[in-house]
Write an enzyme that holds these catalytic residues in place. Structure first.
Site, mmCIF file in Angstrom:
data_model
loop_
_atom_site.group_PDB
_atom_site.id
_atom_site.type_symbol
_atom_site.label_atom_id
_atom_site.label_comp_id
_atom_site.label_asym_id
_atom_site.label_seq_id
_atom_site.Cartn_x
_atom_site.Cartn_y
_atom_site.Cartn_z
ATOM 1 N N CYS A 297 -4.245 0.848 20.868
ATOM 2 C CA CYS A 297 -2.670 0.855 20.993
ATOM 3 C C CYS A 297 -2.486 0.354 20.139
ATOM 4 O O CYS A 297 -2.242 -1.105 20.486
ATOM 5 C CB CYS A 297 -2.241 1.182 22.262
ATOM 6 N N CYS B 240 -0.996 -2.310 22.502
ATOM 7 C CA CYS B 240 -1.411 -3.395 22.437
ATOM 8 C C CYS B 240 -1.996 -4.481 21.246
ATOM 9 O O CYS B 240 -1.710 -5.841 21.110
ATOM 10 C CB CYS B 240 -2.953 -3.003 23.393
ATOM 11 N N ASP C 23 11.458 9.461 -17.940
ATOM 12 C CA ASP C 23 11.180 9.349 -19.297
ATOM 13 C C ASP C 23 9.935 9.663 -20.362
ATOM 14 O O ASP C 23 10.131 10.198 -19.224
ATOM 15 C CB ASP C 23 10.756 7.431 -19.448
#
Length: 709
Positions: A17, A20, A397
């Site tokens: 997680c 954690c 461009d």
């Protein structure tokens, strides 16, 4: 300053997680010998500055049994563990829970057997949770596991054993969902890492030798047989083959490659026998750079993620205070039941767990960036993923972006000499130049099989921005733009002005050949428009981007002709690099969010000044990978609408996730007022939010490039 040798990067196994990962980072920073540490949860990596050993670093992750391996070492694949073995404690806990509820309905909640079954379920399913939560509580470190531990123990103390055991099981399921979702999000990166072979066949003194890619040096010759993947970046020395570059560019159609053409690690040799000279070491290959940049991108916190991180920092203590007030104030001030309101307070702790909120943004960012990488679009951070979805204007461009970038001679009009001699004279003067127009003229001379060696170039002069002048076989010639001849008041240039204008109106660049007294001929050259440009511009307009501009150094008539063919709103011609830069700055002042699409080299200033710089042709172009915020690896504009759609969808999902996870919790917390909030409602609100946020984020994996076959 920290010495370079003190910086170590490790891959991490075992993250479950986001909180954690944050705890691991904090633990590392508190270690002696560690000056700084940064955990990249999305890529499962950690960067450590300091002298701490790998064993000491792993101790900091012992709370989740994390394992580390140096970044440049292969992590052995974890053995496939059957589901029932991997989650045996959860299964046993669930069985005890079921037995507990059967006993509850038959013998009642006060029965010691019922209590023992529920207690067994809590201990078996939640011992890891309690170990972490109690240790955090001792350190006054209040994260979601601390909140859950207090709530479950509190439920047991007031006799709500069944609900406490159910909370344990549902929290375990919630964590499993989060772990699963992050694994899915990381899968795209793992698939990239597995694209390149780990060994290659080298030709050593005419004999084949199988070696590890780590042992291969620049200059070695690889043998690549049909049906094999290419192991290293290199240049073809012998052979021709159709190469599938889908792993790099996302483009499924094979590209024919032959002598001196570049090839990339991870691409697939469809049908030819190739000898390839290695040009890059294994850590410098294009695929290695892509993996590194994508992993770094996943560590970059997007604006919405930064908001969530900051909010969560104050959110958890706030929930603790609210829970304490709910448990204490009604009994103290209104003489209500302590047991009832302590129960309500515990339910507040459960519903207040920030699981869904914490993962709401990172899982969306990681999933979207991984999906983009699989489709040949390299997005270098969550901030750029969000930014490209917010753009209001886009500037292109011309050469190499909207056009192919390799001009071709389309017209040869000779007035006072044979066509072949006109082409020859022009080609001889242009032979020392690498300008695209010069290359086109020389290519035409080769196609006409004109022997340029028969012409003797006696003198040569380059007139910057205008053209070339030289003496060939005793005669003076000049080749250049119509403007050059006009500014020198050439006596005959006006006679050909209508033809010059007609060619320019067709989008062609005109090269005039002559001398001081005569005009010998006109050569029309056109850079072919990409077949996808018109379609892409149309799709961008359908996406609501109405401010689409082409920036070019070409003349106005040619630029307007190409702009009209493609369907552009605005064209700006005769621009120098500094003019493009100023134009981008002007748009940003009006429209704030503007993207610039260029080749990553000539357009570097404009790319840097834009909100998002998008480079064409990231495959094999180091400059594009380094300078741009986003690189279209396939050198194809068709990936641009897909990128914008993916970004907008990610933004929508992030907002949905944050709104839903907060809204559901607020709604559940409001149930405290009439005293209706229960542990059941709390855990289903928390788990429901986590589940929906996870599934909602994984929808980003399903977004495909509609232009793919």
């Amino acid at each position: 300053m920290v010495a370079e040798e003190q910086k170590n990067v490790y891959r991490v196994q075992g993250f479950t997680c986001a909180s954690c990962a944050q705890k691991f980072e904090n633990n590392l920073k508190s270690l002696q010998g560690v000056q700084d540490a940064k955990v990249n949860f999305g890529a499962s990596k950690v960067t450590v500055l300091g002298t701490a050993s790998q064993a000491e670093l792993e101790k900091a992750g012992a709370f989740e049994n994390l394992k580390l391996a140096p970044e440049n070492e292969e992590i052995p694949e974890e053995p496939q563990v059957p589901f029932y073995k991997k989650h045996l404690n959860v299964i046993l806990s669930f069985l005890f829970l079921l037995a507990g509820w059967v006993s509850f309905f038959q013998l009642g909640e006060e029965n010691l057997g019922t209590i023992a079954l529920f207690a067994s379920s809590i201990i078996i399913g939640g011992y890891r949770l309690f170990f972490t939560g109690l240790r955090n509580l001792a350190r006054l470190d209040f994260d979601m596991k601390t909140l859950m531990t207090i709530a479950i123990i509190g439920a047991a103390i007031i006799g709500e054993w069944g609900e406490g055991a159910t909370v344990v099981i549902l929290f375990a399921i919630s964590e499993a969902l989060e772990s699963y979702s992050m694994d899915k999000a990381r899968a795209s990166i793992r698939s990239l890492m597995n694209v390149s072979p780990k060994t290659a066949t080298l030709l050593v003194e005419g004999k084949e030798k199988q070696v590890s890619v780590k042992e291969i040096e620049i200059g070695d010759i690889m043998l690549v047989k049909p049906g094999q993947k290419i192991a290293m970046d290199g240049s073809i020395m012998k052979g021709t083959a159709a190469i599938s570059e889908a792993a790099i560019t996302g483009e499924s159609i094979p590209v024919t490659k032959s002598l001196n053409d570049p090839v990339f690690a991870g691409t697939f040799n469809e049908d030819g026998l190739l000898e390839v000279r290695v040009t890059k070491r294994v850590e410098d290959t294009t695929i290695a750079k892509i993996i590194h940049l994508v992993e770094e991108a996943q560590a970059e916190r997007a604006p919405s993620q930064a908001f969530v991180d900051k909010f969560a920092k104050y959110y958890t203590p706030m929930i603790l205070v609210v829970a304490a007030l709910v448990a204490i104030i009604p009994p103290l001030l209104f003489s209500l039941s302590w047991e009832t309101w302590i129960y309500q307070g515990l339910a507040v702790l459960v519903v207040g767990c920030p699981c869904a909120l914490v993962i709401s943004t990172p899982i969306s960012i990681v999933t979207a960036i991984g999906n983009a990488a699989r489709n040949g679009v390299l997005i270098k951070g969550g901030v750029y993923l969000e930014e490209v979805g917010n753009i209001k204007a886009i500037a292109f461009d011309k050469t190499g972006t909207l056009t192919v970038g390799s001009p071709e001679v389309t017209d040869v009009h000779s007035f006072e000499m044979a066509e072949d001699k006109l082409v020859a004279i022009t080609a001889v003067l242009e032979s020392g130049s690498t300008h695209p127009l010069a290359v086109a003229i020389i290519k035409t001379a080769e196609e006409r099989e004109i022997d340029l060696a028969q012409f003797n170039l006696e003198s040569f002069e380059s007139v910057t921005g205008k053209g070339l002048k030289g003496m060939i076989d005793g005669n003076v010639y000049q080749v250049g733009s119509p403007q050059w001849f006009s500014t020198e008041n050439h006596p005959h240039i006006e006679h050909h002005s209508s033809m010059i204008e007609q060619l320019q109106m067709q989008g062609k660049t005109v090269v005039v050949a002559g001398n001081e007294e005569r005009i010998f001929g006109l050569i029309g050259i056109r850079d072919q428009v990409r077949h996808s440009s018109k379609k892409v511009v149309k799709e961008l307009k359908e996406l609501g981007l109405n401010e689409i501009v082409m920036l070019t150094g070409d003349n106005e008539k040619t630029a307007n002709a190409i702009g009209k063919e493609i369907g552009l709103n605005h064209v700006k011609a005769n621009l120098l690099p500094q003019d493009k830069l100023q134009f981008i700055k002007d748009i940003r002042q009006k429209q704030r969010n503007v993207a610039m699409v260029g080749d990553g080299i000539n357009d570097a200033p404009a790319l840097a000044a834009s909100s998002v710089g998008i480079a064409m042709g990231g495959a094999g172009t180091d400059t594009a990978l380094e300078t741009a915020d986003i690189a279209l690896m396939a050198d194809d504009l068709q990936k641009l609408p897909f990128t914008i759609k993916l970004s907008r969808k990610a933004l929508t999902i992030i907002k949905q996730n944050i709104s839903f996870s907060l809204g559901l919790k607020i709604l559940a917390l409001l149930l405290v007022i009439p005293g209706w909030l229960t542990l059941w409602i709390a855990i289903f609100a928390d788990m429901g939010a986590t589940l929906l946020v996870t599934l909602n984020s994984l929808r980003l994996l399903k977004i495909k490039d509609e232009n793919e076959n």
